[in-house]
Design an enzyme around this catalytic site. Structure first.
Site, PDB file in Angstrom:
ATOM      1  N   CYS A  69       0.806  -1.225   0.000  1.00 50.51           N
ATOM      2  CA  CYS A  69       0.000   0.000   0.000  1.00 50.51           C
ATOM      3  C   CYS A  69       0.836   1.271   0.000  1.00 50.51           C
ATOM      4  O   CYS A  69       0.304   2.359  -0.187  1.00 50.51           O
ATOM      5  CB  CYS A  69      -0.951   0.006   1.193  1.00 50.51           C
ATOM      6  SG  CYS A  69      -0.110   0.103   2.772  1.00 50.51           S
ATOM      7  N   CYS A 138      -2.524  -1.471   8.799  1.00 50.94           N
ATOM      8  CA  CYS A 138      -2.044  -0.236   9.423  1.00 50.94           C
ATOM      9  C   CYS A 138      -1.702  -0.476  10.895  1.00 50.94           C
ATOM     10  O   CYS A 138      -0.678  -0.002  11.392  1.00 50.94           O
ATOM     11  CB  CYS A 138      -3.095   0.866   9.303  1.00 50.94           C
ATOM     12  SG  CYS A 138      -3.470   1.327   7.600  1.00 50.94           S
TER      13      CYS A 138
END
Length: 167
Positions: A69, A138
């Site tokens: 990402c 994350c």
């Protein structure tokens, strides 16, 4: 002929935009629509942004990234003589969830011992921020950054080869 068609298209689009009802700017905010309020809070008001002196013996630096990402997270901890984390800073290049995870991680490590900080898990961060499954990476980055910073700090505490031989 093409120029005339483009001009008509622009006028028609402008007319549609002017006639459509407008929503308040707050309702159009992407973070407000797509993220939980806890993520938006940490994104709009990040805690502990910045850097510490990475050359200092009592500062550990963790730099981690997710190639899939493009998120990159730097998390630093400052530890006192008793092994307690007295300060933490972060710099993150990434989405709102990555920034929020970093911000929360720095809040959580402060005041903990080095060993206690190792118990912080990505699942705890994800649960606190109400991250959806597609954003769990994350919170994993935040956990990895904590572990990397702690490992760097511990490495700095080991005596150098030359110093160990002198004793």
């Amino acid at each position: 002929m093409a120029a005339v068609g483009v001009g008509r298209l622009r006028r028609a689009a402008s007319a549609l935009l002017l006639q459509s009802p407008r929503l308040p700017a707050r309702e159009l905010s992407a973070p407000a629509r797509l993220y939980h309020k806890k993520v938006v809070d940490h994104y709009e008001n990040p805690r502990n942004v910045g850097s510490l002196d990475k050359t200092s013996k009592n500062v550990g630096t963790g730099l981690v990234g997710a190639p899939a990402c493009g998120d990159v997270m730097k998390l630093q901890i400052q530890v006192d003589d008793k092994g307690k984390i007295v300060d933490a800073r972060f710099k993150t290049f990434g989405c709102g969830s990555a920034i929020a995870s970093s911000s929360l991680a720095t809040e959580w490590v402060k005041g903990k011992t080095v060993e206690e900080a190792l118990t912080i898990k990505n699942t705890d961060i994800a649960k606190e921020l109400c991250l959806p499954p597609v954003k769990l990476h994350c919170s994993m980055l935040a956990e990895d950054a904590i572990k990397a910073a702690l490992a760097d700090y511990k490495l700095k505490q080991e005596p150098k080869k030359g110093e160990a031989e002198k004793k």
